[in-house]
Design a protein around this motif. Structure first.
Motif, PDB file in Angstrom:
ATOM      1  N   PRO A   1       0.836  -1.212   0.000  1.00  9.65           N
ATOM      2  CA  PRO A   1       0.000   0.000   0.000  1.00  9.65           C
ATOM      3  C   PRO A   1       0.871   1.262   0.000  1.00  9.65           C
ATOM      4  CG  PRO A   1      -0.708  -1.535   1.712  1.00  9.65           C
ATOM      5  CD  PRO A   1       0.610  -2.042   1.182  1.00  9.65           C
ATOM      6  N   LYS A   2       0.374   2.306  -0.623  1.00  4.86           N
ATOM      7  CA  LYS A   2       1.120   3.567  -0.634  1.00  4.86           C
ATOM      8  C   LYS A   2       1.168   4.160   0.765  1.00  4.86           C
ATOM      9  CE  LYS A   2      -0.769   4.832  -4.878  1.00  4.86           C
ATOM     10  NZ  LYS A   2      -1.146   5.822  -5.879  1.00  4.86           N
TER      11      LYS A   2
ATOM     12  N   SER B   1      -1.851   6.312   2.025  1.00  5.25           N
ATOM     13  CA  SER B   1      -3.186   5.777   1.743  1.00  5.25           C
ATOM     14  C   SER B   1      -4.206   6.088   2.830  1.00  5.25           C
ATOM     15  CB  SER B   1      -3.124   4.256   1.604  1.00  5.25           C
ATOM     16  OG  SER B   1      -2.338   3.904   0.512  1.00  5.25           O
TER      17      SER B   1
ATOM     18  N   LYS C   1      -5.558   9.576   3.095  1.00  5.34           N
ATOM     19  CA  LYS C   1      -6.363   9.961   1.942  1.00  5.34           C
ATOM     20  C   LYS C   1      -7.712   9.252   1.929  1.00  5.34           C
ATOM     21  CE  LYS C   1      -2.772  11.651  -1.145  1.00  5.34           C
ATOM     22  NZ  LYS C   1      -1.915  11.399  -2.322  1.00  5.34           N
ATOM     23  N   VAL C   2      -7.731   8.032   2.392  1.00  5.51           N
ATOM     24  CA  VAL C   2      -8.983   7.273   2.366  1.00  5.51           C
ATOM     25  C   VAL C   2      -9.915   7.714   3.509  1.00  5.51           C
ATOM     26  CG1 VAL C   2      -8.518   5.197   3.739  1.00  5.51           C
ATOM     27  CG2 VAL C   2      -9.711   5.004   1.589  1.00  5.51           C
ATOM     28  N   LEU C   3      -9.322   8.271   4.553  1.00  3.28           N
ATOM     29  CA  LEU C   3     -10.152   8.832   5.622  1.00  3.28           C
ATOM     30  C   LEU C   3     -10.558  10.268   5.313  1.00  3.28           C
ATOM     31  CD1 LEU C   3      -8.329   7.549   8.837  1.00  3.28           C
ATOM     32  CD2 LEU C   3     -10.679   7.007   8.153  1.00  3.28           C
TER      33      LEU C   3
ATOM     34  N   TYR D   1      -5.088  19.362   2.266  1.00  2.00           N
ATOM     35  CA  TYR D   1      -4.771  20.103   1.048  1.00  2.00           C
ATOM     36  C   TYR D   1      -4.783  21.589   1.393  1.00  2.00           C
ATOM     37  CZ  TYR D   1      -5.906  15.581  -0.988  1.00  2.00           C
ATOM     38  OH  TYR D   1      -5.929  14.246  -1.284  1.00  2.00           O
TER      39      TYR D   1
ATOM     40  N   SER E   1     -16.385  10.168   5.141  1.00  3.58           N
ATOM     41  CA  SER E   1     -15.333   9.148   5.032  1.00  3.58           C
ATOM     42  C   SER E   1     -14.693   8.847   6.386  1.00  3.58           C
ATOM     43  CB  SER E   1     -14.264   9.620   4.046  1.00  3.58           C
ATOM     44  OG  SER E   1     -13.770  10.890   4.429  1.00  3.58           O
ATOM     45  N   ARG E   2     -14.617   9.865   7.248  1.00  2.00           N
ATOM     46  CA  ARG E   2     -13.973   9.646   8.552  1.00  2.00           C
ATOM     47  C   ARG E   2     -14.826   8.805   9.484  1.00  2.00           C
ATOM     48  NH1 ARG E   2     -12.981  13.010  12.396  1.00  2.00           N
ATOM     49  NH2 ARG E   2     -14.281  14.666  11.553  1.00  2.00           N
TER      50      ARG E   2
ATOM     51  N   GLY F   1     -12.897   5.439  13.969  1.00  2.00           N
ATOM     52  CA  GLY F   1     -11.863   6.011  13.105  1.00  2.00           C
ATOM     53  C   GLY F   1     -11.086   4.981  12.303  1.00  2.00           C
ATOM     54  N   GLN F   2     -11.501   3.721  12.384  1.00  2.00           N
ATOM     55  CA  GLN F   2     -10.848   2.676  11.576  1.00  2.00           C
ATOM     56  C   GLN F   2     -11.430   2.712  10.165  1.00  2.00           C
ATOM     57  OE1 GLN F   2      -8.194   0.638  12.700  1.00  2.00           O
ATOM     58  NE2 GLN F   2      -8.352   2.312  14.174  1.00  2.00           N
ATOM     59  N   LEU F   3     -10.868   1.910   9.296  1.00  2.00           N
ATOM     60  CA  LEU F   3     -11.348   1.869   7.919  1.00  2.00           C
ATOM     61  C   LEU F   3     -12.464   0.831   7.779  1.00  2.00           C
ATOM     62  CD1 LEU F   3      -7.904   1.884   6.034  1.00  2.00           C
ATOM     63  CD2 LEU F   3      -9.163   3.817   6.999  1.00  2.00           C
TER      64      LEU F   3
ATOM     65  N   GLN G   1     -12.858   1.152   2.320  1.00  2.00           N
ATOM     66  CA  GLN G   1     -11.631   1.938   2.479  1.00  2.00           C
ATOM     67  C   GLN G   1     -10.404   1.037   2.515  1.00  2.00           C
ATOM     68  OE1 GLN G   1     -13.217   3.867   6.012  1.00  2.00           O
ATOM     69  NE2 GLN G   1     -12.870   5.878   5.057  1.00  2.00           N
TER      70      GLN G   1
ATOM     71  N   PHE H   1      -9.560   0.041  -0.936  1.00  2.00           N
ATOM     72  CA  PHE H   1      -8.917   1.144  -1.676  1.00  2.00           C
ATOM     73  C   PHE H   1      -7.429   1.237  -1.311  1.00  2.00           C
ATOM     74  CE2 PHE H   1     -11.607   4.082  -4.214  1.00  2.00           C
ATOM     75  CZ  PHE H   1     -12.814   3.396  -4.129  1.00  2.00           C
ATOM     76  N   VAL H   2      -7.125   1.004  -0.032  1.00  2.12           N
ATOM     77  CA  VAL H   2      -5.723   1.041   0.399  1.00  2.12           C
ATOM     78  C   VAL H   2      -4.948  -0.114  -0.239  1.00  2.12           C
ATOM     79  CG1 VAL H   2      -4.182   0.766   2.385  1.00  2.12           C
ATOM     80  CG2 VAL H   2      -6.213   2.225   2.576  1.00  2.12           C
TER      81      VAL H   2
ATOM     82  N   SER I   1      -4.542   0.084  -4.118  1.00  2.00           N
ATOM     83  CA  SER I   1      -4.039   1.370  -4.620  1.00  2.00           C
ATOM     84  C   SER I   1      -5.091   2.090  -5.461  1.00  2.00           C
ATOM     85  CB  SER I   1      -2.744   1.190  -5.413  1.00  2.00           C
ATOM     86  OG  SER I   1      -1.693   0.827  -4.559  1.00  2.00           O
TER      87      SER I   1
ATOM     88  N   ILE J   1      -6.237   4.730  -4.848  1.00  5.04           N
ATOM     89  CA  ILE J   1      -6.082   6.135  -4.458  1.00  5.04           C
ATOM     90  C   ILE J   1      -4.867   6.708  -5.163  1.00  5.04           C
ATOM     91  CG2 ILE J   1      -5.756   7.701  -2.502  1.00  5.04           C
ATOM     92  CD1 ILE J   1      -6.207   4.966  -0.812  1.00  5.04           C
TER      93      ILE J   1
ATOM     94  N   GLY K   1      -5.956  11.537  -4.109  1.00  4.11           N
ATOM     95  CA  GLY K   1      -6.741  11.433  -2.877  1.00  4.11           C
ATOM     96  C   GLY K   1      -7.855  12.443  -2.729  1.00  4.11           C
TER      97      GLY K   1
ATOM     98  N   THR L   1     -11.156  10.834  -3.224  1.00  3.17           N
ATOM     99  CA  THR L   1     -11.272   9.592  -2.465  1.00  3.17           C
ATOM    100  C   THR L   1     -12.334   9.608  -1.353  1.00  3.17           C
ATOM    101  OG1 THR L   1      -8.935   9.230  -2.957  1.00  3.17           O
ATOM    102  CG2 THR L   1      -9.930   7.777  -1.337  1.00  3.17           C
ATOM    103  N   PRO L   2     -12.383  10.650  -0.493  1.00  2.29           N
ATOM    104  CA  PRO L   2     -13.404  10.615   0.564  1.00  2.29           C
ATOM    105  C   PRO L   2     -14.817  10.467  -0.003  1.00  2.29           C
ATOM    106  CG  PRO L   2     -11.798  12.342   1.010  1.00  2.29           C
ATOM    107  CD  PRO L   2     -11.513  11.833  -0.381  1.00  2.29           C
TER     108      PRO L   2
ATOM    109  N   VAL M   1     -15.212   6.809  -1.610  1.00  2.00           N
ATOM    110  CA  VAL M   1     -15.435   5.677  -0.695  1.00  2.00           C
ATOM    111  C   VAL M   1     -16.835   5.723  -0.090  1.00  2.00           C
ATOM    112  CG1 VAL M   1     -12.990   5.233  -0.188  1.00  2.00           C
ATOM    113  CG2 VAL M   1     -14.245   6.825   1.272  1.00  2.00           C
TER     114      VAL M   1
END
Lengths: 793, 167
Positions: A11-12, A15, A18-20, A25, B84-85, B91-93, B97, B100-101, B104, B106, B109, B112-113, B116
């Motif tokens: 994974p990057k 990640s 960005k996914v959360l 920015y 997304s949060r 706060g876990q995925l 999500q 997506f991790v 890749s 993402i 980004g 992304t929010p 997802v």
């Protein structure tokens, strides 16, 4: 067990944030006491003189702090481009860098040009006040095309470029104002060899004004602090050059000009150099001590930031009956926009990538760009090469068709290879994986089966297949400066901080850099942290352009890490009373004498003792060797290891609606070595979307007054998820480049070219009509069918 | 300008605030509440970068996806909103999500929010979505980096993981 991470599908590193959505920015920044700046742009005219600006009503809006007109900010001119930092001074004179852009303008040269600004306590107050500023304009005649621009008597955009000829190939560097090479036998150039040919193919093409459409709008926060230091948080791709340009513009020493790159929401070239930084900084200087945020609206982003170079691209090719390529002759005449941004750069590069592709006996290409009253053109992923793919690859396919030759075999036979000159005269290929790309792609695509299958078709929907190959570059050395500095600081616990101004626009660059560092040191990635983008901390880096990051910045990371490792081993040698060459370090950071694991030392003890260098109270002796270890590299590229690529695509054309459906796309890329394969694939997959947009749907349209008709995502149509084929990417690693770091060539821009040429060819294959204007929209297809008189049933 | 007292429950946290009648949910979340995972991409419902869940009992899943830039905050009094949060617990995925991790899905980004959130909704509503249904389902969310390849891969992977969990 090897801990190597290069080449692994991990994974990057960015990640999770960005996914959360926690990644910050520039537009997400909130600072104490922050004000909001609004740039007021001329939306009514594409060319006008400002007669007067009246702030009276605007200043009455609650929350307004200040209004700034053209005379209230620096009067220095600038150029958003960074040409002068990329080439030596005398070359810059040739290419020319015209510093005639101003923070706020009295003379508007395109719709969206900045006229004045408002600073307020809230964004809404700034917007309300902006709407109340009364600006009187004197409209001026509008120039929209190169033909109009070059006419005698037309308004002159700048005294420095008579006849509105913004750029051409300068005689001092390009004899005959042309790029290419003469026939070795006769000395003849280009179509002077036409007499010797059995077949001539030619076309007058039109290429579009494509927009980068990065998802994050340009955003900035600037602060002039109480120590008279100017800070600018920005979404730029080039933080260090922006620091230099801003320091010059605001006449500050670099020590008092700090640029911090935030997380960047896509770039694709649009953020190459400056955009809104001068405005944000000018506003911040007007309200010392308070940060000012300037965030562009989408429509504003569209109108006020650069686009791809559009224009007319004519090309002619000559061949012998057996397919032997004799000459290519071309001219790309581009529409520049209102300012001298990027000079004639992409027009030259369009020629350069013709130079790098096939073994003609002679090549000759010219190029010009003329000023027009539209948003300036600049860098967009591919930088001239997408235009070349549309033109060159279509003519190659047409020639093969006319000669009865297989375009796959022809390309394999006649493409340039190791030892031949690349896109740049005098620089030769050191590696070439193109034949493997072509072989793997044709196999995966089932090219020959499909060729047979679609030879005879009936019905209103027709299928076709097409091919294109490409060459690109990894960084732009030796034409442009490629320099990256990295400092690797070893922490007390033997983890590493890398400080380097490396831009990751979503490309995975930061992940790749961390992987390269991890493999160089032989340590886990978790122990390496890359601190990037703050000019207070990082040394020089030219920024993200020309697909350079892995190729040009990677070596700086590697060298700095090698230096760290060397210093550790030297200290270990001293402490173990051994020779450096007899030592080895494992992934757990234990350094031992080869073949004698008992004689070992933990590297963590070395780093700890280097910082906390105490004397033993009993023996009175110093423990360990003093000094915190730092590695350093100031790396200048020494080649540009161009990658090749081959792309095949299949389309279905609905002859009743003109709709093109791209059904399959296989893109094989000569990567040499993929440092982070998912990122390389991601570049190629994403590039395919932009390439498909170029060839089937994307162009900016203007009305007769020069006002933009489609500055939004509804009227400017990018291929969406349902339009995109599930592109198949083949990473060809059979030709690692001997010069490239770990063998890795570039991939960032390469992805666009193949899809453009191959889809254009597939459309021609499907309906037997070739299109010379991009994008090949349904309207153009229906018009083409009508004109051809063909009937599909 | 009139102020409206409203209560929003965003990611399980309650906010009792006054909002301007003309302010969108996007403005309120970003500027008033500093919840910047909801992105401004276009401000006119074209890009989907501000996609959030809003509870809606008319929906079979009890919630629907809304472009925060098109919804007036004052009309959402009492609503439960998830960004997304708040997709995962503590706060876990969530599975989407996580996929997506791992895949890749993402790049820059920025989309992304929203992506997802939309993908989660899509799979909630149609756990057996075909690839075509996934692609059409994501049409309102623009990504300029990925060509949607790894995004579709991510959604398909999440679909598999979720289907295994149900068994």
């Amino acid at each position: 067990m090897s801990t190597s991470v290069v080449g692994k599908r991990i994974p990057k590193i960015d990640s999770k944030e960005k996914v959360l959505g926690t990644a910050e920015y520039a537009g997400d920044m909130r600072m104490k006491g922050m004000l909001y700046g609004k740039v007021v742009r001329c939306m009514e005219y594409a060319h006008a003189r400002v007669k007067s600006i009246d702030f009276k009503e605007a200043l009455k809006v609650p929350g307004v702090v200040k209004c700034l007109g053209p005379d209230d900010v620096t009067q220095k001119g600038y150029n958003t481009t960074i040409m002068k930092l990329l080439v030596p001074e005398e070359f810059c004179e040739v290419f020319g860098e015209i510093a005639e852009m101003y923070v706020f303008n009295k003379h508007v040269k395109y719709q969206g040009d900045a006229v004045c600004g408002v600073i307020a306590e809230t964004e809404e107050a700034a917007e309300r006040a902006a709407a109340k500023i009364k600006i009187k304009y004197e409209p001026l005649p509008v120039v929209m095309t190169a033909e109009e621009s070059k006419k005698p008597g037309t308004f002159q955009f700048t005294k420095l470029k008579p006849g509105n000829l913004a750029g051409e190939f300068d005689e001092r560097v390009f004899p005959g104002k042309a790029y290419g090479w003469p026939d070795a036998e006769t000395g003849k150039m280009g179509d002077d060899l036409a007499d010797e040919c059995d077949l001539i193919v030619e076309g007058n093409f039109q290429v579009p004004k494509q927009k980068q459409c990065q998802m994050e709008n340009h955003a900035y926060v600037a602060l002039y602090d109480d120590r008279d230091k100017l800070h600018c948080w920005t979404s730029t791709q080039m933080p260090k050059p922006v620091q230099v340009l801003l320091a010059e513009l605001f006449e500050l020493p670099m020590s008092r000009m700090r640029v911090i790159q935030t997380v960047v929401g896509g770039g694709f070239g649009v953020r190459l150099g400056m955009i809104g930084e001068p405005h944000a900084c000018a506003m911040a200087m007007a309200v010392p001590g308070r940060p000012v945020k300037v965030e562009f609206l989408r429509e504003e982003d569209w109108l006020a930031s650069e686009t791809r170079f559009p224009g007319k691209y004519d090309m002619k090719m000559g061949f012998k009956k057996d397919g032997t390529p004799v000459f290519v002759e071309a001219n790309f005449c581009a529409e520049k926009g209102g300012y001298y941004t990027h000079g004639n750069g992409p027009v030259f590069c369009a020629a350069a990538f013709v130079h790098g592709m096939y073994k003609w006996r002679s090549m000759r290409q010219r190029g010009q760009s003329y000023f027009t009253n539209v948003v300036p053109t600049g860098a967009y992923r591919g930088y001239g090469n997408p235009q070349t793919s549309f033109v060159q690859e279509q003519l190659i396919e047409e020639a093969c068709y006319k000669l009865g030759l297989d375009p796959v075999e022809w390309r394999k036979k006649w493409h340039k290879s190791v030892g031949d000159e690349t896109w740049l005269k005098g620089v030769t290929y050191a590696s070439d994986g193109l034949d493997d790309c072509i072989d793997q792609a044709t196999k995966a695509f089932k090219w020959y089966e499909k060729k047979k299958k679609y030879a005879k078709q009936k019905g209103k929907k027709r299928r076709g297949i097409g091919m294109a190959v490409m060459n690109h570059t990894s960084g732009a050395w030796p034409m442009l400066l490629e320099h990256t500095v990295c400092t690797a600081k070893l922490n007390e616990d033997c983890t590493v901080e890398l400080m380097a101004s490396i831009s990751d626009l979503g490309t995975g660059g930061h992940t790749a850099m961390t992987q390269m560092a991890a493999d160089t040191l032989g340590w886990p990635m978790e122990d390496i942290h890359l601190k990037s983008g703050d000019s207070d901390i990082c040394g020089f880096d030219i920024g993200a352009h020309a697909s350079r990051t892995v190729y040009c910045a990677g070596p700086a990371i590697i060298e700095a890490c090698e230096s760290v490792k060397k210093q550790l081993l030297e200290r270990a040698a001293q402490l173990l009373e051994a020779r450096v060459e007899d030592l080895e370090m494992n992934s757990k950071k234990v350094i031992s004498v080869k073949g004698n694991p008992n004689k070992s030392i933990d590297a963590r003890d070395i780093t700890k003792q280097g910082v906390y260098n105490f004397f033993d109270p009993v023996s009175g002796k110093q423990i360990g060797i003093p000094g915190q270890i730092q590695g350093y590299s100031s790396f200048l590229a020494n080649h540009c290891s161009p990658p090749f690529g081959a792309c095949l695509s299949e389309v279905e054309v609905d002859t009743e609606t003109g709709q093109v459906n791209v059904l399959e796309l296989v893109n094989a890329h000569d990567i040499g070595r993929a440092i982070h394969p998912p990122s390389v694939e991601g570049q190629l997959e994403g590039g395919a979307q932009q390439g498909l947009g170029f060839v089937v749907s994307e162009d900016i349209y203007y009305d007769e007054k020069g006002l933009c008709l489609n500055n939004d995502f509804t009227d400017y149509k990018m291929p969406g998820p349902a339009d995109m084929p599930q592109a198949k990417i083949l990473l060809v690693e059979s030709a690692p480049d001997p010069i490239a770091p770990m063998g890795a060539k570039s991939c960032g821009e390469s992805a666009l070219m193949g899809p453009i040429g191959s889809v254009a060819n597939a459309i021609a294959d499907a309906i037997g009509i070739r299109f010379y204007e991009a994008p090949i929209t349904p309207e153009r297809i229906l018009k083409g069918i009508k004109e051809s008189g063909k009937i599909f049933q | 300008m009139s102020k409206h007292p409203i209560t929003l429950t965003i990611n399980d946290q309650e906010y009792s605030i006054y909002v301007d009648g003309h302010h969108t949910l996007l403005q309120v979340m970003r500027d008033q509440l500093n919840l910047t995972e909801v992105k401004y991409g276009c401000g006119r419902g074209e890009c989907g970068a501000c996609s959030v869940f809003v509870d809606d009992q008319k929906e079979s899943t009890g919630r629907k996806v809304v472009d925060a830039c098109l919804a007036l905050a004052a009309t959402l009094d009492g609503k439960k909103i998830t960004t997304s949060r708040g997709l995962g617990k503590d706060g876990q995925l969530n599975e989407v999500q996580q996929a997506f991790v791992e895949e890749s899905g993402i790049q820059c980004g920025f989309c992304t929010p929203g992506m997802v959130v939309k993908s989660t909704a899509l799979l909630e509503k149609n756990p057996k979505a075909t690839e075509d249904e996934i692609r059409f389902g994501l049409e309102g969310n623009i990504c300029r980096c990925t060509g949607y390849v790894k995004i579709v891969d991510s959604v398909k992977k999440a679909q598999k993981v979720m289907s295994k969990k149900r068994k």
